[in-house]
Design an enzyme around this catalytic site. Structure first.
Site, mmCIF file in Angstrom:
data_model
loop_
_atom_site.group_PDB
_atom_site.id
_atom_site.type_symbol
_atom_site.label_atom_id
_atom_site.label_comp_id
_atom_site.label_asym_id
_atom_site.label_seq_id
_atom_site.Cartn_x
_atom_site.Cartn_y
_atom_site.Cartn_z
ATOM 1 C CG ASP A 142 -4.220 -1.221 8.121
ATOM 2 O OD1 ASP A 142 -4.140 -2.050 7.638
ATOM 3 O OD2 ASP A 142 -3.351 -1.247 9.154
ATOM 4 N N GLY A 184 -2.191 -4.837 18.608
ATOM 5 C CA GLY A 184 -1.065 -5.125 17.847
ATOM 6 C C GLY A 184 -0.830 -6.602 17.512
ATOM 7 C CB SER A 191 -6.414 -2.707 17.174
ATOM 8 O OG SER A 191 -5.274 -2.309 17.703
ATOM 9 C CB SER A 192 -4.164 1.540 14.649
ATOM 10 O OG SER A 192 -3.780 0.928 13.807
ATOM 11 N N GLY A 243 -1.797 -7.360 14.177
ATOM 12 C CA GLY A 243 -1.667 -7.170 12.854
ATOM 13 C C GLY A 243 -3.094 -7.235 12.236
ATOM 14 C CG LEU A 244 -5.892 -9.283 13.182
ATOM 15 C CD1 LEU A 244 -6.545 -10.248 14.063
ATOM 16 C CD2 LEU A 244 -5.952 -9.953 11.486
ATOM 17 C CG ASP A 298 -0.594 -0.081 2.411
ATOM 18 O OD1 ASP A 298 0.708 -0.113 2.720
ATOM 19 O OD2 ASP A 298 -1.379 0.201 3.481
HETATM 20 P P1 ADP Z 1 -2.635 -2.943 15.182
HETATM 21 O O1 ADP Z 1 -2.126 -4.003 14.228
HETATM 22 O O2 ADP Z 1 -3.702 -3.626 16.066
HETATM 23 O O3 ADP Z 1 -3.281 -1.972 14.374
HETATM 24 P P2 ADP Z 1 -0.897 -0.823 15.833
HETATM 25 O O4 ADP Z 1 0.424 -0.885 16.651
HETATM 26 O O5 ADP Z 1 -1.082 -0.188 14.610
HETATM 27 O O6 ADP Z 1 -1.434 -2.146 15.857
HETATM 28 O O7 ADP Z 1 -1.879 -0.101 16.886
HETATM 29 C C1 ADP Z 1 -2.269 -0.432 18.181
HETATM 30 C C2 ADP Z 1 -2.264 0.651 19.183
HETATM 31 O O8 ADP Z 1 -3.562 1.435 18.724
HETATM 32 C C3 ADP Z 1 -2.532 0.379 20.548
HETATM 33 O O9 ADP Z 1 -0.957 0.268 20.984
HETATM 34 C C4 ADP Z 1 -3.107 1.546 20.988
HETATM 35 O O10 ADP Z 1 -2.093 2.714 21.180
HETATM 36 C C5 ADP Z 1 -3.968 1.902 20.032
HETATM 37 N N1 ADP Z 1 -5.574 1.277 20.145
HETATM 38 C C6 ADP Z 1 -5.753 0.400 19.354
HETATM 39 N N2 ADP Z 1 -6.936 -0.059 20.051
HETATM 40 C C7 ADP Z 1 -6.973 0.438 21.172
HETATM 41 C C8 ADP Z 1 -8.391 0.484 21.941
HETATM 42 N N3 ADP Z 1 -9.118 -0.471 22.087
HETATM 43 N N4 ADP Z 1 -8.259 1.404 23.283
HETATM 44 C C9 ADP Z 1 -7.018 2.352 23.245
HETATM 45 N N5 ADP Z 1 -6.130 2.306 22.275
HETATM 46 C C10 ADP Z 1 -6.171 1.606 21.430
HETATM 47 MG MG MG Z 2 -2.380 -0.585 12.998
#
Ligand code: ADP
Ligand code: MG
Length: 373
Positions: free
Chosen positions: A174, A124, A129-130, A126-127, A39
């Site tokens: 994403d 964290g 969450s961010s 890889g799916l 991407d």
């Molecule tokens: P991922 O692969 O899950 O996207 P990232 O490192 O890109 O991993 O993002 C993870 C970060 O996003 C977490 O460390 C946190 O700062 C933030 N985050 C994701 N989900 C939540 C949540 N439910 N509540 C608070 N922060 C979150």
């Molecule tokens: Mg992410």
């Protein structure tokens, strides 16, 4: 103000803020079927939404104060900042601050708000969450303040917040997936033009997603290096982005220094695999799709070097399942999850079997995320 002493993951919005929320919104995590590390080179990706979602509740306030709380963060502390006074604090609040800063920069009028976040997307893993957090918050803000934002603008605002405020140089996959994808179709996205098409998943197929239990938390540096390598390779080859090359250009690789030659080979072949995967979905040719997934994994392991032994082990175990057509690492790498394509109706059994064998040494624990229980 701190609610640390009493707040737990079950603490409600009313308990936190003394009133009911005005708005609720949510957004899914995503699994990328194929098209990894393409991407940020302007290439093709093929993500699918997963059942796990991030949910936010929000109520506007009078004045610029933002109060935010997440059920998923161990400190369980209420965080605060003022609109117009966003400053990185290097934790999860930066995702919230980044969103309000980007919206303000783009001329949207906001007020302060109270926010409660809760998610079952593994953080964290890889799916993404961010992106699920960014998109769910943007949806809530759109509704609460009547913002004129479409779903693509939401994805772009989320990416900008993550790039400029959080400081993660991620591509747009994403956020586009969280904002636009669903669980029954694969989002065939051209990350340069942002044109997309939803390709139905064949009825004979079922996706399986297994989390390795290894978080990619400290992978930011490697991600940045891969991105820089791709930019340097494009420069040396005289193209704007590696996306502008196709398999006919592979003869040019020996002119590149190691490891840029292998990085470039991954991107060129991966973009071609995404197009072939779309054709396989259209033709419902699952064996062909499966081979493409295995080839993608090999390429990410050997040429792009973003896999780890635990993930390789999961892919190998998946390949021994009679009903699995193919499997690969998914997400940015250095941990996270695998995605497999299985025959419809067999995903749960295959996933449980893979996870059980993976955990046999008693040191590791895998979780089957899709199909969800
Ligand atoms: P991922 O692969 O899950 O996207 P990232 O490192 O890109 O991993 O993002 C993870 C970060 O996003 C977490 O460390 C946190 O700062 C933030 N985050 C994701 N989900 C939540 C949540 N439910 N509540 C608070 N922060 C979150
Ligand atoms: Mg992410």
């Amino acid at each position: 103000m701190s609610v640390k002493a009493s707040a737990t993951a079950n603490t409600t919005f009313a308990e936190l803020f003394g009133r009911a929320p005005d708005v609720r919104a949510d957004a899914p995590g995503r699994v990328n079927l194929i098209g990894e590390h393409t991407d940020y080179t302007g290439g093709y990706v093929l993500p699918v939404a997963i059942p796990q979602r991030t949910r936010v509740e929000l109520a506007p306030r009078i004045g610029p104060l933002v109060r935010a709380w997440s059920a998923d963060m161990p400190e369980a502390e209420l965080q605060e900042y003022r609109l117009g006074d966003e400053k990185p604090v290097h934790d999860w609040l930066d995702y919230v601050q980044g969103i309000t800063e980007v919206l303000r920069q783009e001329g949207y009028t906001l007020r302060g708000f109270d926010l409660r976040i809760e998610s079952d997307v593994p953080v964290g893993g890889g799916l993404s969450s961010s992106a699920a957090l960014e998109v769910s918050l943007l949806r809530a803000l759109r509704e609460a303040f009547g913002l004129d934002l479409d779903d693509v603008q939401i994805a772009l605002a989320g990416q900008k917040a993550e790039n400029d405020f959080v400081g993660a140089p991620v591509g747009v996959m994403d956020q586009m997936a969280s904002s636009l994808a669903d669980e029954k179709t694969a989002l065939f996205l051209d990350t340069r033009s942002l044109q997309y098409e939803k390709i139905p998943l064949p009825a004979e197929a079922e996706l399986v997603v297994i989390d390795s239990g290894v978080s990619h938390r400290h992978s930011g540096g490697e991600y940045r290096i891969r991105r820089e390598e791709c930019e340097r390779a494009a420069e040396l080859l005289g193209v704007r982005q590696l996306r502008d090359l196709d398999p006919q250009d592979l003869w040019r690789l020996p002119s590149l220094p190691e490891p840029l030659d292998r990085r470039t080979r991954h991107v060129i072949t991966e973009n071609a695999r995404v197009r072939s995967a779309v054709a396989s979905l259209r033709e419902r040719d699952l064996p062909r799709l499966g081979k493409l997934l295995y080839a993608s994994h090999e390429s990410l392991r050997n040429d792009f070097e973003v896999s780890i032994p635990e993930i390789d082990h999961l892919v190998e175990l998946a390949s021994e399942e009679p009903d699995v057509f193919g499997a690969r690492i998914t997400g940015g790498g250095f941990g996270g999850a695998i995605v497999a394509v299985a025959r419809r109706g067999t995903g749960r059994k295959a996933g449980d079997h893979i996870a059980a064998r993976y955990g046999q040494d008693g040191k590791k624990k895998a979780t089957v995320l899709v199909p969800a229980t």
